[in-house]
Design a protein around this motif. Structure first.
Motif: not given
Length: 167
Positions: A115-131
């Motif tokens: 949770h970073v601020r009101e209603g917003r959540y963040v993370t980071t992916l290791d590798e890009p998503l496909r499909h």
């Protein structure tokens, strides 16, 4: 009546039958190799209990609907950022996002969003998503979560994915 009988190895039918036999052996070995290489798992021993647990999953989604929860998910494949905007009265400190690949469970991913601020959540992916992926958003990992939002999305995409209490 002098028929010239050819030896067996110069006749058509023995070779035709041998060819059928060899082709069936060849295709059987190819299918065996594919089944070993692309093993998709077996049915779990607790399949009956999992079937009964569907009612619990539906109850989680009904609870999310009663709370008025909904979310939007954006994934930036260039930077790997995953952003979820959660709308509703409950704002937990972290969310659990399960990315489920439809055809192969080896590709499934589980992410924890902070949770970073009101209603917003963040993370980071290791590798890009496909499909295409199925999405499940919960306040905590596992079966003990209070509510669940579901959706699906295809990546890479600049569009937002809607996560709703699906019934």
């Amino acid at each position: 009546m002098s028929d010239d009988i050819k030896p067996w190895y110069k006749q058509f039918w023995p070779w035709f039958l041998i060819g059928l036999l060899l082709s069936s052996i060849t295709f059987s070995l190819i299918y065996l190799a594919f089944s070993i290489r692309f093993y998709d798992g077996s049915v779990g021993g607790d399949y009956y209990e999992r079937g009964l647990a569907i009612n619990e999953q539906l109850a989680k989604q009904e609870h999310a609907q009663a709370l008025g929860l909904a979310a939007r998910l954006r994934v930036d494949n260039r930077t790997g950022d995953v952003v979820v905007d959660l709308a509703g009265p409950r704002q937990p400190e972290r969310l659990h996002l399960a990315l489920i690949f439809p055809t192969d469970s080896d590709f499934d991913r589980e992410l924890t969003l902070q949770h970073v601020r009101e209603g917003r959540y963040v993370t980071t992916l290791d590798e890009p998503l496909r499909h295409r992926w199925y999405l499940q958003l919960q306040p905590e990992a596992g079966e003990g979560a209070e509510w669940r939002l579901t959706g699906e999305a295809s990546f890479p995409s600049d569009d937002e994915a809607e996560l709703e209490p699906g019934l």
